[in-house]
Design a protein around this motif. Structure first.
Motif, PDB file in Angstrom:
ATOM      1  N   PHE A 307       0.827  -1.204   0.000  1.00 55.48           N
ATOM      2  CA  PHE A 307       0.000   0.000   0.000  1.00 55.48           C
ATOM      3  C   PHE A 307       0.870   1.266   0.000  1.00 55.48           C
ATOM      4  CE2 PHE A 307      -2.202   3.309   2.516  1.00 55.48           C
ATOM      5  CZ  PHE A 307      -3.268   3.545   1.661  1.00 55.48           C
ATOM      6  N   GLU A 310       2.642   1.749  -3.436  1.00 57.97           N
ATOM      7  CA  GLU A 310       1.760   2.225  -4.507  1.00 57.97           C
ATOM      8  C   GLU A 310       1.387   3.689  -4.318  1.00 57.97           C
ATOM      9  OE1 GLU A 310       1.228   0.405  -7.302  1.00 57.97           O
ATOM     10  OE2 GLU A 310       2.760  -0.681  -6.174  1.00 57.97           O
ATOM     11  N   CYS A 311       1.220   4.124  -3.091  1.00 56.80           N
ATOM     12  CA  CYS A 311       0.943   5.539  -2.844  1.00 56.80           C
ATOM     13  C   CYS A 311       2.105   6.409  -3.325  1.00 56.80           C
ATOM     14  CB  CYS A 311       0.696   5.781  -1.358  1.00 56.80           C
ATOM     15  SG  CYS A 311      -0.903   5.184  -0.768  1.00 56.80           S
ATOM     16  N   GLY A 314       2.185   6.478  -7.170  1.00 61.35           N
ATOM     17  CA  GLY A 314       1.131   7.329  -7.705  1.00 61.35           C
ATOM     18  C   GLY A 314       1.485   8.808  -7.630  1.00 61.35           C
ATOM     19  N   CYS A 349      -3.492   7.349 -11.804  1.00 60.23           N
ATOM     20  CA  CYS A 349      -2.919   7.379 -10.456  1.00 60.23           C
ATOM     21  C   CYS A 349      -3.905   6.874  -9.407  1.00 60.23           C
ATOM     22  CB  CYS A 349      -2.453   8.789 -10.106  1.00 60.23           C
ATOM     23  SG  CYS A 349      -0.980   9.297 -11.022  1.00 60.23           S
ATOM     24  N   TYR A 352      -3.491   2.943  -8.706  1.00 61.17           N
ATOM     25  CA  TYR A 352      -2.412   2.384  -7.898  1.00 61.17           C
ATOM     26  C   TYR A 352      -2.838   2.184  -6.449  1.00 61.17           C
ATOM     27  CZ  TYR A 352      -0.027   4.304 -11.960  1.00 61.17           C
ATOM     28  OH  TYR A 352       0.315   4.615 -13.237  1.00 61.17           O
ATOM     29  N   TYR A 353      -3.619   3.126  -5.933  1.00 57.66           N
ATOM     30  CA  TYR A 353      -4.098   3.003  -4.558  1.00 57.66           C
ATOM     31  C   TYR A 353      -5.037   1.802  -4.420  1.00 57.66           C
ATOM     32  CZ  TYR A 353      -7.157   3.862  -0.582  1.00 57.66           C
ATOM     33  OH  TYR A 353      -7.894   3.713   0.548  1.00 57.66           O
ATOM     34  N   CYS A 354      -5.878   1.599  -5.430  1.00 57.84           N
ATOM     35  CA  CYS A 354      -6.916   0.561  -5.326  1.00 57.84           C
ATOM     36  C   CYS A 354      -6.405  -0.845  -5.617  1.00 57.84           C
ATOM     37  CB  CYS A 354      -8.063   0.875  -6.287  1.00 57.84           C
ATOM     38  SG  CYS A 354      -8.851   2.469  -6.007  1.00 57.84           S
ATOM     39  N   THR A 356      -3.721  -2.554  -4.672  1.00 61.69           N
ATOM     40  CA  THR A 356      -2.920  -3.311  -3.706  1.00 61.69           C
ATOM     41  C   THR A 356      -3.646  -4.557  -3.225  1.00 61.69           C
ATOM     42  OG1 THR A 356      -1.879  -1.263  -2.954  1.00 61.69           O
ATOM     43  CG2 THR A 356      -1.694  -3.183  -1.516  1.00 61.69           C
TER      44      THR A 356
END
Length: 449
Positions: A307, A310-311, A314, A349, A352-354, A356
């Motif tokens: 997580f 990826e943050c 992004g 972007c 990337y958050y979603c 994981t």
């Protein structure tokens, strides 16, 4: 981390070579980028099938290694190799023969000839691509992620070197990019074949002479492979559908933006893919040896690490989207799509958050299959798999989604949120294998206490 770091490095380098491949092809113009975009879903189908078999075989091997069953691990490895070669032949022949018709139906239009030139070389090398992915999975399954990394890096670096030579020096155009890819994967595959079949210095050994197909082993492999492949195949089909829609409302330039943007996006998720592949080996071996605390710890740690990674990815891509887009649109025939590509990168972007939890969900089934020596399914009993699957149960038509109402639904949401933030639960007594029976939304079997 000992398993994850080599795989993160390998995935990152492979993504870099994919971007370099796109960079050199972009010099041929937007039509060449669009042609690669039309081929990419079919290439992704081959990767989905081979990765699925690799995940299934690798998870079965790691569980038998955890249970100290070397003969069983060897037998699974042999079965995996036979399955992958048969699957490669079934994939290669029809796709190679009917390539022009496929891309005409896909809406390639004026780029059909370029797409066929690129695709037929890739389809011709499908057997090598399938073997390379499975051999890499077997090395990872036995914990040899460093050699798996070296093989992947060798192929990636070789591809980076060969791309400009084949495309521009030999004047082969877009077909040169395909030949550079196939040759580099072949060298990587030969290196792994040397380790597995000639030097035989791996934990898993192969004996094809005394092979007797075992339906239980095939079922064990396919129980994991089919779900893993299905998810990636659905992505391939969605890419084909998106290409068709884009051509309908725009032109092949839209496909060039979409496919190039996705290739750039893969660099952001490559660390997560490396973490996920390591989780399969660690969790599979832990479950095979009944060390369920280790399996849960690996899952919790990988979720938090993925997580945060990826943050960060992004934020970087969002900040430098315009500069990144300009790198791949320097050619005179591609400069007009720079703004659209930058906009695509900005929107992506959010992905990337979603992604994981979804990517970890894709790989986790490989480590949750029941061990041979287990008389129950401790993964479900201890909240590892149920907690991850709790959001799936909220969807209509899922296994017990209809029974999740009222307070149980709220419990399930709290479970999902707690695990996503890295909390491990529920606490049970693992040593004496006594479990509290309590009503919970995470019991996917729907059993009452």
């Amino acid at each position: 981390m000992k398993l994850a770091i080599p795989m993160i490095v390998a995935m990152f380098v492979q993504t870099i070579y994919s971007l370099v491949d796109t960079y050199w092809v972009s010099g041929l113009g937007a039509d060449a980028l669009a042609a690669m975009g039309f081929v990419f879903p079919f290439f992704f189908i081959s990767m989905a099938l081979s990765n699925g078999i690799g995940i299934g075989g690798g998870s079965a091997i790691s569980r038998r290694i955890g249970a100290k069953d070397k003969a069983g691990a060897d037998n699974v490895a042999v079965h995996t190799m036979i399955i992958i070669f048969l699957l490669a032949l079934v994939f290669t022949l029809p796709f190679y023969m009917f390539a022009p018709q496929l891309f005409t139906l896909a809406g390639a239009g004026k780029t059909t000839e370029l797409a066929v030139a690129y695709a037929r070389v890739i389809f011709l090398g499908s057997v090598i691509i399938f073997f390379s992915n499975v051999a890499n999975s077997i090395l990872r399954a036995e914990g040899d992620s460093k050699r798996a990394m070296r093989a992947m890096i060798l192929g990636a670096v070789l591809n980076i070197v060969l791309d400009p030579i084949f495309i521009y020096t030999f004047k082969m155009g877009i077909a040169g990019a395909a030949w550079a890819t196939v040759i580099s994967i072949t060298v990587s595959a030969l290196l792994m074949a040397n380790w597995l079949f000639l030097r035989k210095d791996t934990y898993v050994s192969f004996n094809f002479k005394d092979l007797h197909f075992d339906k239980r082993i095939i079922r064990d492999i396919l129980n994991v492979s089919i779900p893993a492949s299905a998810e990636q195949l659905s992505m391939s089909l969605s890419m084909l559908f998106m290409n068709f829609i884009i051509v309908s409302v725009s032109s092949t330039d839209g496909v060039a933006v979409y496919s190039t943007g996705w290739r750039i996006a893969t660099i952001a998720i490559s660390p997560l893919m490396g973490i996920a592949t390591a989780v399969v080996s660690v969790s599979g071996a832990a479950i095979g040896s009944r060390d369920y605390i280790k399996a849960k710890t690996a899952l919790s740690y990988s979720t938090k690490l993925g997580f945060l990674t990826e943050c960060g990815a992004g934020i970087l891509i969002f900040t430098f989207a315009t500069q990144i887009a300009s790198i791949f649109t320097q050619a005179e025939g591609g400069a007009h799509i720079t703004a659209d590509l930058a906009h695509f990168l900005h929107v992506m972007c959010l992905f990337y958050y979603c992604c994981t939890r979804n990517i970890l969900l894709l790989f986790l089934p490989g480590s949750r299959q029941r061990s041979k020596c287990s008389d129950s399914n401790p993964v479900e009993n201890h909240g590892i798999y149920p907690a991850l699957c709790s959001p799936l149960c909220l969807c209509p038509g899922s296994r017990t989604g209809r029974s999740l109402v009222g307070n149980d639904r709220r419990k399930c949401n709290r479970v999902h949120i707690a695990l996503f933030m890295g909390k491990v639960f529920p606490e049970r007594s693992f040593e004496n294998r006594t479990y509290r029976k309590s009503r919970t939304a995470c019991n996917l079997r729907g059993q009452n206490p």
